[in-house]
Structures are given as structure tokens and as C-alpha cells.
Design an enzyme around this catalytic site. Structure first.
Site, short mmCIF file in Angstrom:
data_model
loop_
_atom_site.label_atom_id
_atom_site.label_comp_id
_atom_site.label_asym_id
_atom_site.label_seq_id
_atom_site.Cartn_x
_atom_site.Cartn_y
_atom_site.Cartn_z
N HIS A 37 6.46 -7.87 5.60
CA HIS A 37 5.52 -7.65 4.30
C HIS A 37 6.27 -8.03 2.96
O HIS A 37 7.14 -7.57 2.73
CB HIS A 37 4.97 -6.02 4.20
N ASP A 94 9.92 -5.97 3.68
CA ASP A 94 10.31 -5.29 5.06
C ASP A 94 10.44 -6.42 6.04
O ASP A 94 10.09 -7.73 5.73
CB ASP A 94 9.68 -3.89 5.69
N SER A 153 -2.64 -4.21 6.65
CA SER A 153 -1.48 -3.54 5.76
C SER A 153 -1.14 -4.44 4.60
O SER A 153 -0.50 -3.65 3.61
CB SER A 153 -0.08 -3.84 6.61
#
Ligand SMILES: *[C@@H]1O[C@H](CO)[C@@H](O)[C@H](O)[C@H]1NC(C)=O
Ligand SMILES: *[C@@H]1O[C@H](CO)[C@@H](O)[C@H](O)[C@H]1NC(C)=O
Ligand SMILES: *[C@@H]1O[C@H](CO)[C@@H](O)[C@H](O)[C@H]1NC(C)=O
Ligand SMILES: *[C@@H]1O[C@H](CO)[C@@H](O)[C@H](O)[C@H]1NC(C)=O
Ligand SMILES: *[C@@H]1O[C@H](CO)[C@@H](O)[C@H](O)[C@H]1NC(C)=O
Ligand SMILES: *[C@@H]1O[C@H](CO)[C@@H](O)[C@H](O)[C@H]1NC(C)=O
Length: 374
Positions: free
Chosen positions: A337, A334, A43
């Protein structure tokens, strides 16, 4: 949910200019052409591949408020804006590198991005929900076939040798085991487990080398035990980092650094940049004000203690979440991240380091510029 998306403005004109390649085509004497950029991993690097797979929303970020600060809309990137590969592409005067699974994509002139949120090196990590590294490698092989078909073997080999290969992977292999406490993890010592992760990663690097790849940029793992998600798991909400996770990340970084050095000894012409992101981000996570941030523990977007529940956007089972007013002040967007601002700082360091910061003798700028034929 109180949403003040004040930070999502102004960027579109800037963004559009990125799609126009400012390449040196037609400037004889400079470069013949720009080095392409191939991107692998998780990610931290996924620019939207998971938008196109059948998975859970835990592994997708294609909804508001993701992406909005920079793009004005969500793209699948797990941040408020761009990720490291986007910023590196800008530095290298390349357009944004698209996700491999984007429909209608057949042109690899500038490279392509295979990364998938949630992916690990090991096939066991989030199996069935992500594009694991082996599958990313198989997609790369398909691209190589197409390039050979189009350019011929020799020219394709040269193209692949000039290209830069970026990797961010491994964090999920440790997170996953930490969360699930699987028997697979329990039956291996940390050393054995890290050995498998690094062993499979170097295998992929060797395979790319065989196809012509020579220039590799590989991130070390950050202190993954300090992300809000991990902090929130500490009983009593003391908010300290999860040291077991940080220890795994450090062990991974040491073993990988040794493996890369060994590989360089074996594979002629191999060049790599391996920045010490751990030390730098440990500073950012634990002493944010020293780096121009106000908040390093609590995420901008999420719920629960430290907004450590991955609920940003309200599409992952938990519909209630909070969003900060000013994302510029935050280290984490978040619960897992970082914000684009953190990615910008890391990209800048990686691009033009002092050797001390990156712990390797070549930075990304040099990696792009080095001419292997000389
Ligand atoms: C997507 O995955 C779910 C759950 O694994 C499954 O039930 C469904 O059939 C899959 N859909 C497609 C189109 O493959
Ligand atoms: C791929 O895109 C580049 C830049 O847009 C262009 O110069 C090139 O001709 C394209 N190649 C093909 C085969 O479409
Ligand atoms: C993980 O499972 C083992 C047994 O398989 C148990 O001894 C250990 O306490 C568990 N750890 C956590 C963090 O739940
Ligand atoms: C790669 O990972 C698998 C588990 O997915 C493991 O069985 C294998 O030994 C690993 N390979 C290397 C070279 O470490
Ligand atoms: C957001 O925070 C940054 C850094 O603290 C500050 O410079 C900026 O003025 C703030 N923006 C708003 C709209 O408050
Ligand atoms: C680089 O590292 C060396 C030894 O660790 C130290 O003496 C030196 O001051 C560092 N330089 C910079 C610019 O940080």
C-alpha cells in the site's frame, strides 16, 4: 526492530477540524445540502470495517505503526495516514466518512464506507476473511431501506441521486489468483476471468443506479505488479515488476472502460469519473524522483527484499520488521500500500484533473457539483 516514529506529530488539530462539517446548510442559493459519499471496495478505501470482522491480521491494520503520521494512532487504514476517500471527503467539504461496521452508527447524512481490505469483486477472493463486493452491496441495500423509512421513497431517491459512489476494487481478484494459483483461475483464460470481474462490478453499479445512484467515481487498477510484495517474488530478487500482474491490470482497465461506456449509453443520467491511475502511478512507481519521492521500490515498513513481506507492525506471524525514518520519501508504506503522500497526489489529480490524466471527461469535482435535475 528500529522504530523512529518521528513522522507522527502535529496533525491532531488539523484532524479534529475535519470532523466539523463545513457544509453549506443554511446558505440558501448555494447547495441545499452536501452530496453524500458512499464508498465501496478494498484496502485502498477501507477506513476500518475490517476492525469489526472475524478475520486474519493479514487483512487488518489496526496496530502500530499504521495510521500514525496523520491520526497519531492506527485506525484500520492500510497506510501511514489518510486514504483517498478521506482526502476526497475533505475536498468535498464533508467530514471523514465512517466505516459501516463502526458500532453505534445510524446516521448516513454524509454517506458511509463499506470497503473491506482484501475484498475482491468475486466472492471467491479471500472468501471467509473479507466483506466481498456482493456483501457490501447488501449492506448498502440495508442503508437504502433505512433512508426510505426515514425520508420516504421520493426524498430518499433524490438523496441517493445526489450522492457520489466511489469504487476501488478488482486488484485483489488478480493478486489472490496470482498467489494461490487456484484451479478456478487456471480453468479460465485471462479474458474470461477479467470478464467475470468486470461483469460482477457493473452489476453492482446497475443495482445502485436502480436505487437512485447516478454519480460514480471508479478507479482504474494501478500497476499492481510493481508493489514491493510483487517485486519480491521475482527469482533472484532482480526487483523488476511482475509483468503478468500488470498485464491483467491493464486488461481489466480496458475492459472496464468499455463496459462503463456501454453502461452510460444504457442508463439515462449516469455520470462517471474513471481516472487513468495506471499511467500516473506507473510513473510514480518507476521514476519516483520525478514526482518528489526518493524510494519507489522498497517499502517504508516491512521485511525481506524490498520490505516485500507484509509484516509491518509485526502482528502477522512475522514479528520482525523495519520502519523507515522519513515516510515522506517513500512511495510505499507497507509491501502493498502507498503512503498518504501518494494518495494525496492521486486524489488531487482525480479531483481536478486535466482530462489527459484522468482519461475521462468528468473529474470528481464536477461529479459532486453536477446537478442532475437541470
Ligand atoms: C473466527 O474465525 C475462526 C477461524 O475461522 C473461528 O475458529 C472462530 O470460531 C471465529 N470466531 C467467531 C467469534 O466467529
Ligand atoms: C445526522 O447528522 C447530521 C449532522 O451531524 C444532523 O444534522 C442530523 O440531524 C442527524 N440526523 C439524525 C437523524 O440524527
Ligand atoms: C499453476 O498451476 C498450473 C497447473 O494447475 C501449473 O501448470 C503452473 O505452472 C502453476 N503456476 C505457478 C505460477 O505456480
Ligand atoms: C460473477 O462471478 C461469478 C463467479 O464468482 C461468475 O460465475 C459469474 O458468471 C459472474 N457474473 C458476471 C455477470 O460476469
Ligand atoms: C523527510 O524527507 C523530506 C523529503 O525528502 C524532507 O523535505 C524532510 O526534511 C525530511 N524530514 C526529516 C525529518 O528528515
Ligand atoms: C493532452 O494530450 C494530447 C494528445 O495526447 C497532447 O497533445 C497534449 O499535449 C496533452 N496536454 C497536456 C496538458 O498534457
Amino acid at each position: 526492530m528500529a522504530i523512529a516514529l518521528r513522522f507522527q506529530i502535529l496533525v491532531l488539530a488539523f484532524c479534529a477540524s475535519l470532523f466539523i462539517p463545513t457544509s453549506a446548510y443554511g446558505h440558501p442559493g448555494l447547495h441545499k445540502e452536501h452530496a453524500a459519499l458512499f464508498i465501496f471496495g478494498d484496502s485502498l478505501f477501507d477506513v476500518g470495517n475490517n476492525d469489526y470482522i472475524n478475520t486474519s491480521t493479514n487483512f487488518q491494520a489496526n496496530f502500530s505503526p499504521y495510521g500514525e503520521t496523520f491520526f497519531g494512532y492506527s485506525t484500520g487504514r492500510f497506510s501511514n495516514g489518510r486514504l483517498i476517500p478521506d482526502i476526497i471527503a475533505e475536498y468535498a467539504e464533508l467530514p471523514l466518512i465512517p466505516p459501516y461496521l463502526q458500532p453505534g452508527l445510524h446516521n448516513y447524512t454524509y454517506g458511509v464506507n463499506f470497503a473491506s481490505a482484501g475484498a475482491g469483486v468475486l466472492a471467491e477472493t479471500h472468501q471467509g476473511f473479507v466483506i466481498d463486493l456482493k456483501t457490501q452491496r447488501s449492506y448498502f441495500k440495508k442503508v437504502v431501506k433505512q433512508l426510505r423509512h426515514k425520508l420516504g421513497h421520493a426524498e430518499a431517491f433524490t438523496f441517493l441521486s445526489d450522492a457520489v459512489y466511489l469504487f476501488s476494487v478488482g486488484g485483489n481478484d488478480y493478486f489472490y489468483q496470482f498467489q494461490t494459483n487456484s484451479s478456478f483461475f487456471e480453468s479460465h483464460s485471462p479474458e474470461q476471468y477479467v470478464g467475470m470481474v468486470v461483469g460482477n462490478l457493473t452489476k453492482v453499479i446497475k443495482e445502485i443506479y436502480k436505487k437512485g445512484g447516478r454519480k460514480f467515481g471508479i478507479t482504474s487498477l494501478p500497476p499492481i505488479g510493481c508493489v514491493p510484495f510483487a517485486r519480491a517474488t521475482k527469482p533472484g530478487n532482480t526487483g523488476t515488476c511482475v509483468e503478468e500482474l500488470n498485464a491483467l491490470a491493464e486488461l481489466h482497465n480496458t475492459v472496464l472502460s468499455e463496459a462503463l461506456l456501454k453502461l452510460k449509453g444504457k442508463l439515462q443520467g449516469l455520470k462517471y469519473s474513471y481516472p487513468d491511475i495506471y499511467t500516473y502511478l506507473n510513473g510514480v512507481f518507476n521514476d519516483p524522483s520525478n514526482y518528489g519521492f526518493k524510494e519507489g521500490k522498497t517499502a517504508c515498513c516491512g521485511s525481506g527484499p524490498y520490505r516485500g513481506i507484509l509484516s509491518c507492525g509485526g502482528k502477522r506471524g512475522v514479528t520482525d520488521y523495519q520502519l523507515c525514518d522519513n515516510v515522506t520519501e517513500y512511495v510505499f508504506f507497507d509491501s502493498v500500500h502507498p503512503t498518504e503522500r501518494v494518495y494525496q497526489k492521486v486524489s488531487e489529480l482525480w479531483w481536478r484533473h486535466s482530462p489527459n490524466v484522468t482519461g475521462s471527461y468528468i473529474n470528481l469535482k464536477e461529479l459532486f457539483e453536477v446537478d442532475l435535475l437541470i
